[in-house]
Scaffold this motif. Structure first.
Motif, PDB file in Angstrom:
ATOM      1  N   ALA A 121       0.815  -1.219   0.000  1.00 30.17           N
ATOM      2  CA  ALA A 121       0.000   0.000   0.000  1.00 30.17           C
ATOM      3  C   ALA A 121       0.846   1.265   0.000  1.00 30.17           C
ATOM      4  O   ALA A 121       0.311   2.358   0.185  1.00 30.17           O
ATOM      5  N   ASP A 122       2.158   1.150  -0.209  1.00 32.09           N
ATOM      6  CA  ASP A 122       3.039   2.312  -0.094  1.00 32.09           C
ATOM      7  C   ASP A 122       2.646   3.458  -1.016  1.00 32.09           C
ATOM      8  O   ASP A 122       2.809   4.629  -0.677  1.00 32.09           O
ATOM      9  N   HIS A 184       1.364  10.543  -4.453  1.00 29.73           N
ATOM     10  CA  HIS A 184       2.049   9.286  -4.714  1.00 29.73           C
ATOM     11  C   HIS A 184       3.029   8.945  -3.591  1.00 29.73           C
ATOM     12  O   HIS A 184       3.846   9.775  -3.193  1.00 29.73           O
ATOM     13  N   ASN A 185       2.903   7.754  -3.049  1.00 34.27           N
ATOM     14  CA  ASN A 185       3.762   7.249  -1.965  1.00 34.27           C
ATOM     15  C   ASN A 185       3.549   7.970  -0.633  1.00 34.27           C
ATOM     16  O   ASN A 185       4.417   7.903   0.251  1.00 34.27           O
ATOM     17  N   ALA A 186       2.404   8.627  -0.460  1.00 34.33           N
ATOM     18  CA  ALA A 186       2.159   9.332   0.806  1.00 34.33           C
ATOM     19  C   ALA A 186       2.212   8.368   1.991  1.00 34.33           C
ATOM     20  O   ALA A 186       2.850   8.649   3.009  1.00 34.33           O
ATOM     21  N   TRP A 219      -0.588   8.192  14.464  1.00 30.69           N
ATOM     22  CA  TRP A 219      -1.015   6.934  13.861  1.00 30.69           C
ATOM     23  C   TRP A 219      -1.239   7.168  12.375  1.00 30.69           C
ATOM     24  O   TRP A 219      -1.970   8.074  11.990  1.00 30.69           O
ATOM     25  N   VAL A 220      -0.584   6.361  11.559  1.00 30.57           N
ATOM     26  CA  VAL A 220      -0.673   6.486  10.103  1.00 30.57           C
ATOM     27  C   VAL A 220      -1.210   5.187   9.527  1.00 30.57           C
ATOM     28  O   VAL A 220      -0.744   4.103   9.881  1.00 30.57           O
ATOM     29  N   TYR A 221      -2.197   5.283   8.640  1.00 34.87           N
ATOM     30  CA  TYR A 221      -2.707   4.091   7.970  1.00 34.87           C
ATOM     31  C   TYR A 221      -3.159   4.461   6.561  1.00 34.87           C
ATOM     32  O   TYR A 221      -3.567   5.587   6.294  1.00 34.87           O
ATOM     33  N   PRO A 222      -3.058   3.519   5.618  1.00 35.49           N
ATOM     34  CA  PRO A 222      -3.282   3.844   4.205  1.00 35.49           C
ATOM     35  C   PRO A 222      -4.747   4.023   3.859  1.00 35.49           C
ATOM     36  O   PRO A 222      -5.632   3.402   4.449  1.00 35.49           O
ATOM     37  N   VAL A 223      -5.000   4.883   2.884  1.00 35.26           N
ATOM     38  CA  VAL A 223      -6.332   4.980   2.302  1.00 35.26           C
ATOM     39  C   VAL A 223      -6.522   3.765   1.403  1.00 35.26           C
ATOM     40  O   VAL A 223      -5.706   3.506   0.519  1.00 35.26           O
TER      41      VAL A 223
END
Length: 375
Positions: A121-122, A184-186, A219-223
């Motif tokens: 998910a990068d 891109h790549n956030a 806390w970071v998580y992908p969309v």
């Protein structure tokens, strides 16, 4: 060849080694031939979605191969020029080749970092949540400083930043904030920022001018995009609506438009407080799916996560970085040992060095406990 130039060459070769490792160089050409053969299949576009995915994978591999070959070629050419210049005692040729190698090292280092962002998910957009820890006004102020730091970092990257929700502190700062950062790549860049961030400074809210330590969590998580299927059983969620806080006066929000979704099996709670209740439900559901997806990613790396949590108590065990403003100036990442005395630059969003060090650490396969043990 001068020692400094030799060091430059070695840096470029290290970057090339990592690039080769990430693309599996030994089989890259064969895989490209397979892609080319499949692209020529006249029935490929009977499945447009599958065809687009294939074309993206092929282009990514082709770009990786071209990058590797280009850097290798330029490295060899400039080494030969330096050797020729030394044989003919031509200082101008040597100087030009050394300058080209210095530029090539920067290019190779940038491509090396891009190669590290190859997780599932990068490439996705990301949600970023910031929560003040215990400590009242001090921690709330620290949370707002972190929010500003990440917004500045994202803006420098050219990313789009959208505030999803925010809870103000009682006296200053924020208790919590949630952002969606698009580009891109956030997620690949920001994923290493999850954890507890510690601030040491002379408090501007203490009349005695004493030094205070504050904690806030990130806390970071992908969309989750359309390519990742996350099923949520309607019976597993509870949807609550409540009144959003408005600007006051004639602009105050008088409808119950904000949405809070609770995922009962996991206890995950997500909120959104835009003007439209329908929009809020959609945003909150996307955030919930992203949180569930992040839990799945964490489950897959359970052994690594266990090692990360094993050192210290709950408050300190998750600590990833210290920001010391008094009695000296230092920001240090406790996982990698990467540090800088440019605290102002870091708080203004200069985070790439810390992120790059953590990405490299993950590739090396070390846990946090092992990294801290190396200090």
């Amino acid at each position: 060849m001068r020692a400094e130039t030799q060091n430059t060459v070695e840096d470029i070769r290290k970057s090339l080694k990592l690039l080769a490792q990430r693309m599996n160089w030994e089989t890259a050409e064969f895989r490209l031939e397979e892609f080319n053969a499949r692209v020529e299949d006249p029935e490929l576009w009977n499945d447009p979605e599958g065809a687009q995915k294939l074309m993206r994978e092929r282009q990514a591999l082709l770009d990786s191969i071209d990058t590797y070959k280009g850097i290798s070629r330029d490295l060899d050419d400039n080494i030969e020029l330096i050797e020729l210049g030394e044989m003919e005692n031509d200082a101008d040729v040597i100087r030009e080749a050394e300058a080209a190698l210095s530029s090539l090292r920067e290019t190779a280092a940038a491509k090396e970092l891009e190669a590290l962002l190859d997780g599932e998910a990068d490439a996705n957009d990301t949600f970023l949540e910031i929560n003040a820890g215990a400590g009242g006004t001090e921690s709330c102020d620290w949370a707002s400083m972190l929010a500003r730091m990440y917004v500045r970092w994202a803006e420098k990257k050219g990313y789009k930043v959208e505030l999803q929700s925010e809870s103000a502190g009682d006296e200053a700062g924020i208790k919590s904030a949630a952002y969606k950062i698009s580009g891109h790549n956030a997620y690949g860049w920001l994923k290493s920022e999850s954890g507890v961030h510690r601030l040491v400074r002379i408090s501007p809210y203490d009349s005695a001018a004493k030094r205070h330590t504050s904690f806030s969590s990130v806390w970071v998580y992908p969309v989750v995009d359309d390519n990742i299927e996350i099923e949520v059983n309607p019976s597993d969620i509870r949807v609550d609506t409540y009144r959003s806080s408005g600007a006051g006066g004639q602009h105050v929000n008088t409808t119950d438009s904000a949405v809070r979704i609770t995922h009962i099996p996991t206890g995950i709670v997500v909120t959104s407080s835009e003007k439209s209740q329908h929009q809020n439900r959609d945003i909150a559901m996307k955030a919930l799916k992203s949180r569930l997806y992040q839990m799945e990613l964490d489950r897959r790396t359970a052994d690594i996560n266990a090692a990360h949590e094993a050192k210290g108590d709950a408050g300190w065990g998750n600590q990833i970085r210290s920001y010391v403003l008094q009695p000296y100036q230092m920001v240090k990442d406790l996982r990698t040992g990467h540090e800088t005395s440019d605290t102002k630059g870091v708080l203004d969003g200069d985070l790439d060095g810390f992120m790059a060090a953590t990405l490299a650490l993950n590739v090396a396969g070390k846990s946090r406990a092992e990294a801290q043990g190396d200090d």
